[in-house]
Design a protein around this motif. Structure first.
Motif, PDB file in Angstrom:
ATOM      1  N   GLY A  72       3.241   8.934   3.145  1.00 24.15           N
ATOM      2  CA  GLY A  72       3.924   7.826   2.480  1.00 24.15           C
ATOM      3  C   GLY A  72       5.225   7.460   3.157  1.00 24.15           C
ATOM      4  O   GLY A  72       5.510   6.272   3.393  1.00 24.15           O
TER       5      GLY A  72
ATOM      6  N   TRP B 283       0.697   4.182  -2.728  1.00 25.92           N
ATOM      7  CA  TRP B 283       0.412   5.548  -2.269  1.00 25.92           C
ATOM      8  C   TRP B 283       1.460   6.531  -2.780  1.00 25.92           C
ATOM      9  O   TRP B 283       1.129   7.567  -3.366  1.00 25.92           O
ATOM     10  CB  TRP B 283       0.366   5.560  -0.745  1.00 25.92           C
ATOM     11  CG  TRP B 283       0.145   6.910  -0.136  1.00 25.92           C
ATOM     12  CD1 TRP B 283       1.073   7.882   0.100  1.00 25.92           C
ATOM     13  CD2 TRP B 283      -1.104   7.450   0.321  1.00 25.92           C
ATOM     14  NE1 TRP B 283       0.513   8.985   0.671  1.00 25.92           N
ATOM     15  CE2 TRP B 283      -0.827   8.747   0.825  1.00 25.92           C
ATOM     16  CE3 TRP B 283      -2.408   6.969   0.371  1.00 25.92           C
ATOM     17  CZ2 TRP B 283      -1.823   9.555   1.362  1.00 25.92           C
ATOM     18  CZ3 TRP B 283      -3.392   7.777   0.916  1.00 25.92           C
ATOM     19  CH2 TRP B 283      -3.104   9.049   1.395  1.00 25.92           C
ATOM     20  N   THR B 284       2.737   6.222  -2.536  1.00 26.87           N
ATOM     21  CA  THR B 284       3.792   7.148  -2.939  1.00 26.87           C
ATOM     22  C   THR B 284       3.915   7.223  -4.461  1.00 26.87           C
ATOM     23  O   THR B 284       4.274   8.282  -5.006  1.00 26.87           O
ATOM     24  CB  THR B 284       5.147   6.729  -2.334  1.00 26.87           C
ATOM     25  OG1 THR B 284       5.415   5.345  -2.634  1.00 26.87           O
ATOM     26  CG2 THR B 284       5.137   6.901  -0.819  1.00 26.87           C
TER      27      THR B 284
ATOM     28  N   PHE C 243       0.826  -1.202   0.000  1.00 30.22           N
ATOM     29  CA  PHE C 243       0.000   0.000   0.000  1.00 30.22           C
ATOM     30  C   PHE C 243       0.864   1.256   0.000  1.00 30.22           C
ATOM     31  O   PHE C 243       0.537   2.254  -0.669  1.00 30.22           O
ATOM     32  CB  PHE C 243      -0.932   0.004   1.210  1.00 30.22           C
ATOM     33  CG  PHE C 243      -1.870   1.172   1.251  1.00 30.22           C
ATOM     34  CD1 PHE C 243      -2.980   1.221   0.414  1.00 30.22           C
ATOM     35  CD2 PHE C 243      -1.638   2.234   2.112  1.00 30.22           C
ATOM     36  CE1 PHE C 243      -3.851   2.311   0.434  1.00 30.22           C
ATOM     37  CE2 PHE C 243      -2.499   3.318   2.146  1.00 30.22           C
ATOM     38  CZ  PHE C 243      -3.603   3.354   1.305  1.00 30.22           C
TER      39      PHE C 243
ATOM     40  N   PHE D 126       0.899  14.479   1.822  1.00 33.53           N
ATOM     41  CA  PHE D 126       0.739  13.118   1.316  1.00 33.53           C
ATOM     42  C   PHE D 126       2.095  12.411   1.192  1.00 33.53           C
ATOM     43  O   PHE D 126       2.198  11.206   1.395  1.00 33.53           O
ATOM     44  CB  PHE D 126       0.019  13.155  -0.030  1.00 33.53           C
ATOM     45  CG  PHE D 126      -1.341  13.787   0.034  1.00 33.53           C
ATOM     46  CD1 PHE D 126      -2.441  13.055   0.463  1.00 33.53           C
ATOM     47  CD2 PHE D 126      -1.536  15.120  -0.312  1.00 33.53           C
ATOM     48  CE1 PHE D 126      -3.697  13.628   0.540  1.00 33.53           C
ATOM     49  CE2 PHE D 126      -2.782  15.704  -0.244  1.00 33.53           C
ATOM     50  CZ  PHE D 126      -3.874  14.955   0.190  1.00 33.53           C
TER      51      PHE D 126
END
Length: 238
Positions: free
Chosen positions: A136, A97-98, A93, A132
């Motif tokens: 990450g 995400w990153t 995940f 964000f």
């Protein structure tokens, strides 16, 4: 009967009074006191602690913690979890995400629409991705801690030394053994090592406490018995 703190005279809640180990902790001034000083007629020999030691739990076969004894020295070590199924899921995940944040940031900079040239006037828009990115990196840090992080509590007869370690990073803290009160069951659900565990052991001392994660209720009972027996024998000369 109410038990009051001899220093600040505040009433000590029942959950901070341990009949098993003979100690109480004031939630106002964070000091710990022997119950023999607060309750007339209290005797540790007649407490539930004496009976509990006769039937002390044995180490569960699936326990996470490793306990070693050598006279007045006791070591409690929690080795790294390694790459378990839950860790692989978090790692996958974190990569997704990153990766998404990376392409979104490039798009915000105008890389895909301006022949690969960064438009510096779009930097302010791209800066919105900063939180964000931090999330990450936090997930990757959690994966690193779960796979390589360890926790150790060491008693040497005079101090309780705690150590957190992950690769080349290390943090040590020491507490005089006389200030350590007792071990008890921790909160029902806590965040520990980036994982949710329903079982913890809380070691209470003057002006604070530490929590140790457990893999099961049996391990929790076993660790509480091991720590309290040690403290009864060495911290208070029992």
């Amino acid at each position: 009967m109410k038990v009051t703190c001899p220093d600040c005279e505040a009433v000590i809640p029942a959950e901070h009074i341990s009949l098993e180990t003979g100690w109480a902790k004031c939630v106002r001034c964070q000091e710990v006191f022997p119950l023999g000083e607060l309750v007339e007629g209290y005797s540790l020999e007649g407490s539930p602690k004496a009976a509990s030691l006769r039937g002390k739990p044995q180490r569960p076969f699936d326990a996470w913690a490793i306990v070693e004894h050598d006279g007045p020295r006791m070591l409690i070590h929690f080795p790294p979890h390694g790459l378990r199924a839950g860790v692989w899921g978090l790692l996958f995940f974190a990569i997704l995400w990153t990766g998404f944040v990376f392409f979104w940031t490039l798009g915000a900079l105008g890389v895909f629409f301006n022949q690969g040239q960064i438009q510096w006037e779009n930097l302010a828009f791209a800066a919105f991705s900063t939180p964000f990115w931090l999330v990450g990196f936090g997930m990757f840090g959690a994966v690193l801690w779960m796979t390589r992080g360890s926790r150790t509590v060491y008693f040497d007869g005079m101090q309780m030394i705690t150590e957190l370690r992950c690769l080349f990073w290390r943090r040590n803290r020491a507490k005089d053994l006389i200030d350590v009160q007792h071990a008890r069951a921790g909160a029902a659900i806590v965040k520990s090592d980036a994982q949710t565990t329903p079982y913890t052991v809380e070691i209470v001392f003057t002006k604070g406490s530490i929590s140790l994660p457990c893999s099961s209720e049996n391990e929790q009972r076993w660790l509480i018995a091991e720590i309290n027996e040690y403290l009864q024998r060495y911290a208070r000369g029992g």
